[in-house]
Scaffold this motif. Sequence first.
Motif, PDB file in Angstrom:
ATOM      1  N   TRP A  74      14.103  22.062  16.423  1.00  0.00           N
ATOM      2  CA  TRP A  74      14.003  20.744  16.101  1.00  0.00           C
ATOM      3  C   TRP A  74      12.921  20.766  15.068  1.00  0.00           C
ATOM      4  N   LEU A  75      11.734  21.488  15.387  1.00  0.00           N
ATOM      5  CA  LEU A  75      10.733  21.234  14.192  1.00  0.00           C
ATOM      6  C   LEU A  75      11.203  22.285  12.934  1.00  0.00           C
ATOM      7  N   ASP A  76      12.026  23.254  13.003  1.00  0.00           N
ATOM      8  CA  ASP A  76      12.457  23.882  11.832  1.00  0.00           C
ATOM      9  C   ASP A  76      13.366  22.735  11.063  1.00  0.00           C
ATOM     10  N   ALA A  77      14.427  22.129  11.653  1.00  0.00           N
ATOM     11  CA  ALA A  77      14.959  21.138  11.050  1.00  0.00           C
ATOM     12  C   ALA A  77      14.198  19.914  10.313  1.00  0.00           C
ATOM     13  N   ALA A  78      12.948  19.384  11.229  1.00  0.00           N
ATOM     14  CA  ALA A  78      12.339  18.476  10.929  1.00  0.00           C
ATOM     15  C   ALA A  78      11.537  18.579   9.594  1.00  0.00           C
ATOM     16  N   GLN A  79      10.902  19.938   9.555  1.00  0.00           N
ATOM     17  CA  GLN A  79       9.820  20.038   8.470  1.00  0.00           C
ATOM     18  C   GLN A  79       8.690  19.354   8.452  1.00  0.00           C
ATOM     19  N   PRO A  80       8.036  18.953   9.447  1.00  0.00           N
ATOM     20  CA  PRO A  80       7.178  17.956   9.555  1.00  0.00           C
ATOM     21  C   PRO A  80       6.012  18.170   8.722  1.00  0.00           C
ATOM     22  N   GLY A  81       5.156  17.377   8.237  1.00  0.00           N
ATOM     23  CA  GLY A  81       3.926  17.197   7.819  1.00  0.00           C
ATOM     24  C   GLY A  81       2.710  17.538   8.702  1.00  0.00           C
ATOM     25  N   LEU A  82       2.864  16.877   9.929  1.00  0.00           N
ATOM     26  CA  LEU A  82       1.872  16.769  10.962  1.00  0.00           C
ATOM     27  C   LEU A  82       2.602  16.747  12.295  1.00  0.00           C
ATOM     28  N   ILE A  83       2.149  17.719  13.206  1.00  0.00           N
ATOM     29  CA  ILE A  83       2.723  17.442  14.525  1.00  0.00           C
ATOM     30  C   ILE A  83       1.535  17.033  15.597  1.00  0.00           C
ATOM     31  N   LEU A  84       2.014  16.010  16.332  1.00  0.00           N
ATOM     32  CA  LEU A  84       1.224  15.527  17.511  1.00  0.00           C
ATOM     33  C   LEU A  84       1.791  16.071  18.607  1.00  0.00           C
ATOM     34  N   SER A  85       0.728  16.528  19.326  1.00  0.00           N
ATOM     35  CA  SER A  85       0.968  17.242  20.877  1.00  0.00           C
ATOM     36  C   SER A  85       0.076  16.206  21.708  1.00  0.00           C
ATOM     37  N   ILE A  86       0.585  15.475  22.354  1.00  0.00           N
ATOM     38  CA  ILE A  86       0.049  14.357  23.181  1.00  0.00           C
ATOM     39  C   ILE A  86      -0.332  14.695  24.697  1.00  0.00           C
ATOM     40  N   HIS A  87      -1.372  14.916  25.138  1.00  0.00           N
ATOM     41  CA  HIS A  87      -1.672  15.112  26.475  1.00  0.00           C
ATOM     42  C   HIS A  87      -2.623  14.057  27.060  1.00  0.00           C
ATOM     43  N   SER A  88      -2.933  13.965  28.455  1.00  0.00           N
ATOM     44  CA  SER A  88      -3.910  13.120  28.852  1.00  0.00           C
ATOM     45  C   SER A  88      -4.720  14.229  30.061  1.00  0.00           C
ATOM     46  N   PHE A  89      -5.707  13.677  30.328  1.00  0.00           N
ATOM     47  CA  PHE A  89      -6.468  14.414  31.561  1.00  0.00           C
ATOM     48  C   PHE A  89      -7.166  13.300  32.359  1.00  0.00           C
ATOM     49  N   THR A  90      -7.367  13.753  33.585  1.00  0.00           N
ATOM     50  CA  THR A  90      -8.002  13.273  34.693  1.00  0.00           C
ATOM     51  C   THR A  90      -9.542  12.956  34.292  1.00  0.00           C
ATOM     52  N   PRO A  91     -10.080  11.712  34.669  1.00  0.00           N
ATOM     53  CA  PRO A  91     -11.632  11.541  34.431  1.00  0.00           C
ATOM     54  C   PRO A  91     -12.365  12.499  35.215  1.00  0.00           C
ATOM     55  N   ARG A  92     -11.849  12.820  36.468  1.00  0.00           N
ATOM     56  CA  ARG A  92     -12.696  13.897  37.396  1.00  0.00           C
ATOM     57  C   ARG A  92     -11.675  14.563  38.191  1.00  0.00           C
ATOM     58  N   LEU A  93     -12.027  16.092  38.144  1.00  0.00           N
ATOM     59  CA  LEU A  93     -10.955  16.853  38.899  1.00  0.00           C
ATOM     60  C   LEU A  93     -11.421  16.984  40.375  1.00  0.00           C
ATOM     61  N   SER A 110     -11.224  19.206  42.270  1.00  0.00           N
ATOM     62  CA  SER A 110     -11.778  20.470  42.843  1.00  0.00           C
ATOM     63  C   SER A 110     -13.424  20.507  42.206  1.00  0.00           C
ATOM     64  N   ASP A 111     -13.825  19.539  41.617  1.00  0.00           N
ATOM     65  CA  ASP A 111     -14.901  19.583  40.776  1.00  0.00           C
ATOM     66  C   ASP A 111     -15.499  18.258  40.801  1.00  0.00           C
ATOM     67  N   ALA A 112     -15.488  17.624  42.045  1.00  0.00           N
ATOM     68  CA  ALA A 112     -15.720  15.881  42.235  1.00  0.00           C
ATOM     69  C   ALA A 112     -17.059  15.460  41.677  1.00  0.00           C
ATOM     70  N   GLY A 113     -18.237  16.608  41.358  1.00  0.00           N
ATOM     71  CA  GLY A 113     -19.394  16.245  41.139  1.00  0.00           C
ATOM     72  C   GLY A 113     -19.617  15.747  39.659  1.00  0.00           C
ATOM     73  N   THR A 114     -18.331  16.059  38.940  1.00  0.00           N
ATOM     74  CA  THR A 114     -18.593  16.044  37.562  1.00  0.00           C
ATOM     75  C   THR A 114     -17.616  15.171  36.887  1.00  0.00           C
ATOM     76  N   ASP A 115     -18.137  14.112  36.409  1.00  0.00           N
ATOM     77  CA  ASP A 115     -17.254  13.238  35.299  1.00  0.00           C
ATOM     78  C   ASP A 115     -16.945  13.806  34.115  1.00  0.00           C
ATOM     79  N   ARG A 116     -15.958  13.434  33.670  1.00  0.00           N
ATOM     80  CA  ARG A 116     -15.529  13.768  32.076  1.00  0.00           C
ATOM     81  C   ARG A 116     -15.822  12.665  31.228  1.00  0.00           C
ATOM     82  N   PRO A 117     -16.850  12.610  30.591  1.00  0.00           N
ATOM     83  CA  PRO A 117     -17.369  11.306  29.557  1.00  0.00           C
ATOM     84  C   PRO A 117     -16.344  11.225  28.521  1.00  0.00           C
ATOM     85  N   TRP A 118     -15.657  12.054  28.115  1.00  0.00           N
ATOM     86  CA  TRP A 118     -14.789  11.891  26.816  1.00  0.00           C
ATOM     87  C   TRP A 118     -13.798  10.810  27.017  1.00  0.00           C
ATOM     88  N   GLU A 119     -13.454   9.995  25.897  1.00  0.00           N
ATOM     89  CA  GLU A 119     -12.187   9.166  26.145  1.00  0.00           C
ATOM     90  C   GLU A 119     -11.060   9.806  25.468  1.00  0.00           C
TER      91      GLU A 119
END
Length: 242
Positions: free
Chosen positions: A123-142, A144-153
Amino acid sequence: MSDELFRQVGEPRPGGIVAVCDHASNVVPADIELGVDRALLDTHIAYDIGAGGVVDRLARRHDIAAHMACLSRLVVDLHREEDAAGVIPGSSDGHFIAGNIGADREARLSRFHRPYHDALGKWLDAAQPGLILSIHSFTPRLESDAGTDRPWEVGLLYNQDDSAARHAMRMFGEEGLTVGDNEPYSGKELNATMNRHAEAHGRPYLAIEIRNDLIRTEAEQARWAKLITDVAGRTLLALKSA
């Protein structure tokens, strides 16, 4: 087979922007028993909450063609190398995945991982994009590490090529967001899909991690899709003018 593995939305334009979402779905095929409480499939260990909604809106409302996985990462993690220990996770954030212990690794890779990446590569070979976005999300707090909040938005991940990420970090910061530089995960360690399909081919990319409490509703997903479209468009222009 493609319906089991991925769906593609929109038509890529050569030199344009495309999006990839490896963890868009929490679907487990009927013939695979993971041995976990079904409620866990609605949590971050099974998929990237909200990420699929953002990417679907990128494709349908902002003309950014998308390739989206249709499989839970608990079955096989498409964002890991084939030889990575976590490609078929035995545990995730403190939860034991009993059905994956002793699973036929080769069968899962052959059925899911390889066809997914073969299709994405074509798909990417055919598209020949100028920019690829790889989109993920993360939980505010694991759990397994309940004492640590992740401050990044939002975080930008990269391995060797940070050319696009540097522009995007600045632009997100100008929106008043708390931006992670290779946070909450380092792209030096977790960048499998972009290593394979972007860096290996010299394709610019933005690996974007959004904190999932910010993209749980349709309105929030729409807001982030619009913001990402703006940042990605300006990043592509900046790369072309460099």
